[in-house]
Write an enzyme that holds these catalytic residues in place. Structure first.
Site, PDB file in Angstrom:
ATOM      1  CD  GLU A  57      -2.808  -0.794   2.521  1.00 17.02           C
ATOM      2  OE1 GLU A  57      -3.666  -1.867   2.707  1.00 17.02           O
ATOM      3  OE2 GLU A  57      -2.719   0.197   3.052  1.00 17.02           O
ATOM      4  CG  ASP A  68      -3.426   7.845   8.496  1.00 16.39           C
ATOM      5  OD1 ASP A  68      -3.394   6.604   8.861  1.00 16.39           O
ATOM      6  OD2 ASP A  68      -3.883   8.529   7.795  1.00 16.39           O
TER       7      ASP A  68
END
Lengths: 279, 398
Positions: A57, A68
């Site tokens: 990824e 995040d």
């Protein structure tokens, strides 16, 4: 139509072991594009493939990464500070020349700003095979969903522990490549354990899709990866790897060495599972 | 023209639910609980009683003759006095309603983001009132600028968490609140402070703020025997504006004006005029106008007023802009500071710097209104919180 690169890789993984009981899990590292530097990032991508990663990824930095944790926030801010743009990320993906499928991971707005159609075409041309959008749950935007579905990029869907049984079928609709199960509530970042109900959750997803199920969020050590590999088809490791790359900021190459050791240990861990047979 | 139906969670193309999958269940839950509350007369009765007895509603509509004289001969300017609410701003209209919804969802932990601190204070207030745990995310930079509000929140039992990521202001406080919500979603309700965020927040916050417009329309008709020519409100995220506009959207002859912050000027990069200068993008869960660069990265906003210092704006405003129903304009820091001083001297009312933007726009329109016409300005908050900053900016020693 030829087999999609992501599906082909899963088939190769299945063909490796002696039957489904001994099947290993896939290793799916996450790297922030352009972090810590564009050159080191390309080196890390190649190193991930050499160490045994099955997919990778590549994160396109966004100014407001609300899913995040601190580690990936810092890495995406550092990448942005170096002038990393969507166009530059696609160049990096092309330059890396990987043999394993690449999934672009980002938030929706950079893709919208680039132009959805143009992004899908350019990402495919650069060699990407999949797209994972953090703030794009199933049903959120039919126009974008249809555009991705009509493209060569597989739309990787995220499923959360809070996804209700009633929503599950809708949440995996249109998914391709694999399902990414968010193994716990919260943002990305290393945690000390693996949730005890991971197996139950993965089985819940298998009931509504035949796609492989990868798990991520909070998996950082080989022991955790091995535990996740016992119940899932793939294991995503992000923050731990980003941290490892940062470790060598003072010495050229040191971060890459730390990352390489981690990748090799993780690759061994996902191959050594005492397998739970998918229902 | 009224706002479109929101079965789809959208206002025209704007709005939506662009959030991590983890939050979808909570948004569905909130949607269901809100729909039930809307059908339950006990809910509106409880909210109305609290607004009357705890907040002090209805807020007055005040004639300001000396200010009116500056605007034009025979023009009548009226202020809708949201500054006179308990806690000093319109924010509590929304936090009360959402706290009641949290109770219906069985959630005892509340989180909020705040810029200037007004929404944080309004949230801390209702949490104290209902005995709920309260965590407020506030940019480190804003905490420094608004120390007094931080202490007010703490006095009411809230925990104020400094946000050190990004630009350390409202947008980053919102990111951090969303990160908390993703982590604690099963126990926690997020009281968003404006008509922003994923559906159903923009319409819930609008509905709770619509009390401003309902009262205001009735008061203007009683006082003046006619509808206003123009209704003006400042727009950051846009909740006070949506609240007052809601009362007049169907009155086609009433001109609606939203005033954004032009900061140091629209020609510079230091402004917060999302509608006037931005373009559509996805931010904090919805599609709306957004200050962003060519690569889709969100640009930091700037305004002297922390409450307007936000690069996004509510999706219903985006819809109303495109539909041409609301005119969106912008005034600079300097104009807002002049209006702050002007209203203080002329009328003995210190406006919040946010609200001073709306006053400044009216003062900057000589000849726009004819004799006998009525102009309503939504005075969304009081200026006490800004006094120290204004003194600093104008070089006054206090």
């Amino acid at each position: 139509m030829s087999e999609h690169p992501i599906a082909r890789r899963w088939r190769a993984i299945r063909a490796e072991g002696g039957g489904r009981e001994r099947r290993r899990a896939a290793l799916i590292p996450y790297l922030t594009a352009g972090y810590p530097t564009p050159a080191t990032c390309i080196a890390a991508l190649r190193l991930a493939e050499a160490a045994g990663a099955d997919f990778v990824e590549v994160g396109v930095p966004f100014s407001d990464p609300l899913a995040d944790g601190p580690t990936i926030q810092r890495s995406t801010q550092a990448a942005l500070a170096q002038g990393i743009t969507v166009a530059r990320v696609l160049e990096l993906v092309g330059e890396a020349q990987l043999g394993i499928p690449i999934v672009i991971m980002t938030y929706l707005n950079p893709v919208l700003a680039y132009g959805v159609g143009r992004f899908l075409a350019d990402a495919h041309a650069a060699g990407a095979s999949g797209l994972l959008l953090t703030d794009f749950p199933a049903g959120s935007d039919s126009a974008v969903e249809e555009a991705v579905a009509a493209s060569p990029l597989a739309l990787i869907r995220l499923i959360a522990p809070t996804t209700s049984d009633a929503r599950l079928a809708q949440a995996v609709a249109g998914a391709r490549g694999f399902i990414y199960f968010i193994s716990r509530l919260g943002v990305t970042g290393a945690r000390p354990d693996v949730p005890p109900d991971l197996g139950v959750q993965v089985r819940r997803i298998r009931a509504v899709t035949s796609l492989p199920v990868a798990v991520g969020f909070g998996i950082s050590t080989p022991a955790q990866a091995a535990a996740a590999a016992r119940v899932a088809d793939g294991v995503v490791v992000g923050s731990a790897l980003v941290d490892a790359l940062r470790g060598g900021a003072g010495e050229p190459g040191a971060g890459l060495n730390v990352a390489e050791r981690l990748l090799r240990d993780l690759a061994a861990a996902v191959r050594a599972r005492g397998n739970e047979v998918p229902a | 023209m009224t706002s479109p139906p929101v079965e789809s969670g959208r206002f025209g193309p704007y709005g939506g639910r662009y959030v991590p999958e983890t939050l979808m269940a909570a948004l569905e839950d909130l949607t269901r609980v809100y729909a039930e509350a809307q059908r339950d007369p006990r809910f509106s009765a409880e909210l109305e009683a609290l607004l009357r007895d705890y907040v002090g509603r209805p807020t007055p509509l005040t004639d300001v003759p000396r200010l009116s004289a500056q605007v034009g001969a025979g023009v009548r300017v009226l202020l809708k006095r949201e500054d006179l609410n308990h806690t000093g701003a319109h924010k509590i209209n929304n936090t009360l309603g959402q706290a009641l919804l949290a109770g219906r969802m069985g959630k005892r932990r509340i989180i909020a983001e705040t810029g200037a601190g007004q929404h944080g204070v309004a949230t801390a207030t209702v949490c104290a009132r209902f005995g709920l745990e309260c965590v407020v995310y506030m940019g480190e930079e804003d905490m420094r600028r608004q120390r007094l509000n931080v202490y007010r929140m703490e006095l009411m039992g809230a925990r104020v968490v400094p946000v050190t990521s990004g630009t350390r202001t409202l947008k980053d406080a919102t990111n951090e609140a969303l990160r908390d919500w993703v982590t604690n979603v099963t126990t926690t309700h997020y009281i968003i402070g404006s008509v922003v965020g994923p559906d159903p927040f923009p319409r819930i916050v609008r509905d709770f703020q619509a009390v401003i417009g309902r009262e205001c329309r009735r008061q203007v008709l009683e006082r003046c025997g006619r509808l206003p020519r123009t209704v003006v409100a400042c727009v950051g995220g846009g909740s006070n504006a949506m609240g007052v506009f809601a009362g007049f959207l169907a009155d086609r002859d009433v001109e609606l004006v939203g005033v954004e912050a032009a900061g140091e000027g629209l020609a510079t990069e230091r402004h917060a005029a999302s509608l006037v200068r931005g373009r559509p993008g996805v931010f904090h869960g919805s599609l709306s106008y957004l200050l962003q660069d060519a690569d889709g990265q969100v640009q930091p906003a700037h305004s002297v007023s922390a409450g307007l210092d936000y690069p996004g704006v509510g999706p219903e405003h985006a819809y109303l802009k495109d539909a041409g129903r609301v005119l969106y304009e912008a005034v600079t820091d300097r104009q807002a500071l002049e209006a702050f001083a002007g209203l203080s001297r002329l009328e003995g009312i210190l406006p919040a710097l946010e609200s001073a933007h709306a006053v400044a726009w009216v003062l900057g329109q000589p000849g726009r209104w004819q004799e006998g016409e009525v102009v309503v300005v939504n005075l969304s908050g009081r200026g006490d919180k800004d006094v120290a900053l204004v003194a600093e900016l104008t070089g006054a020693a206090i």
